[in-house]
Scaffold this motif. Structure first.
Motif, PDB file in Angstrom:
ATOM      1  N   ARG A  16       0.046   3.201   4.491  1.00 45.91           N
ATOM      2  CA  ARG A  16       0.828   3.416   3.270  1.00 45.91           C
ATOM      3  C   ARG A  16       2.305   3.548   3.609  1.00 45.91           C
ATOM      4  O   ARG A  16       2.661   4.032   4.672  1.00 45.91           O
ATOM      5  CB  ARG A  16       0.350   4.686   2.559  1.00 45.91           C
ATOM      6  N   PHE A  21      -4.347  -4.481   3.608  1.00 43.43           N
ATOM      7  CA  PHE A  21      -2.992  -4.029   3.299  1.00 43.43           C
ATOM      8  C   PHE A  21      -2.085  -4.489   4.428  1.00 43.43           C
ATOM      9  O   PHE A  21      -2.323  -4.187   5.605  1.00 43.43           O
ATOM     10  CB  PHE A  21      -2.958  -2.511   3.115  1.00 43.43           C
ATOM     11  N   HIS A  71       0.856  -1.201   0.000  1.00 41.49           N
ATOM     12  CA  HIS A  71       0.000   0.000   0.000  1.00 41.49           C
ATOM     13  C   HIS A  71       0.886   1.243   0.000  1.00 41.49           C
ATOM     14  O   HIS A  71       1.636   1.466   0.938  1.00 41.49           O
ATOM     15  CB  HIS A  71      -0.865  -0.050   1.255  1.00 41.49           C
TER      16      HIS A  71
END
Length: 162
Positions: free
Chosen positions: A123, A118, A49
């Motif tokens: 992220r 994820f 991600h």
């Protein structure tokens, strides 16, 4: 997480009028191995991600709706909350074990959904997975659901972290 008929219509309109044209036309996205994705039945999709766009891109690439865990903070933004719920997202509290998110995941799988997780839980600037969490493996073992690994590359250049 059940969809009403109107929600399905809106989901597919968003997918084909916004997400797919962005992915294919603007970013020249490509997918490989779609023939290996089961078209129905429960499935846990695990991925790296790097971008805000990764959830709709994964759902677009696997050609089926995918319910994603999303950090609970995203559900505090009213317009965003509606869009991500429409795309099957449900909140997860980060930093610990969230039993409500686990129950939502198991309920979606029991209904034959694909669930996206994820592996980092957030992220990363380069899309790598330096410290994967084990939640996806735990859910897969508890529910006897297959895992489908998906790799995204290049998305760190499109709406990246920060």
């Amino acid at each position: 997480m059940g969809y009403r008929r109107q929600d399905w219509l809106t989901y597919w309109l968003l997918k084909w009028l916004v997400v797919n044209p962005l992915f294919r036309g603007l970013y020249f996205g490509r997918t490989y191995g779609q023939e290996n994705v089961p078209r129905q039945g429960s499935l846990i999709i695990v991925s790296n991600h790097a971008s805000h766009l990764d959830p709709p891109l994964v759902a677009n690439a696997v050609r089926r709706p995918v319910a994603f865990m999303a950090k609970e903070e995203l559900f505090r933004v009213p317009a965003l909350k509606q869009v991500i719920r429409l795309y099957g997202a449900y909140p997860v509290k980060r930093g610990g074990s969230d039993r409500a998110a686990l129950r939502a995941t198991e309920a979606a799988l029991a209904r034959g959904w694909a669930v996206g997780i994820f592996l980092n839980g957030t992220r990363t600037p380069d899309g790598r997975i330096p410290q994967p969490h084990l939640g996806a493996a735990l859910v897969a073992a508890r529910t006897q659901t297959p895992l489908l690994p998906v790799a995204l590359w290049g998305t760190e250049k499109v709406l990246p972290k920060g």
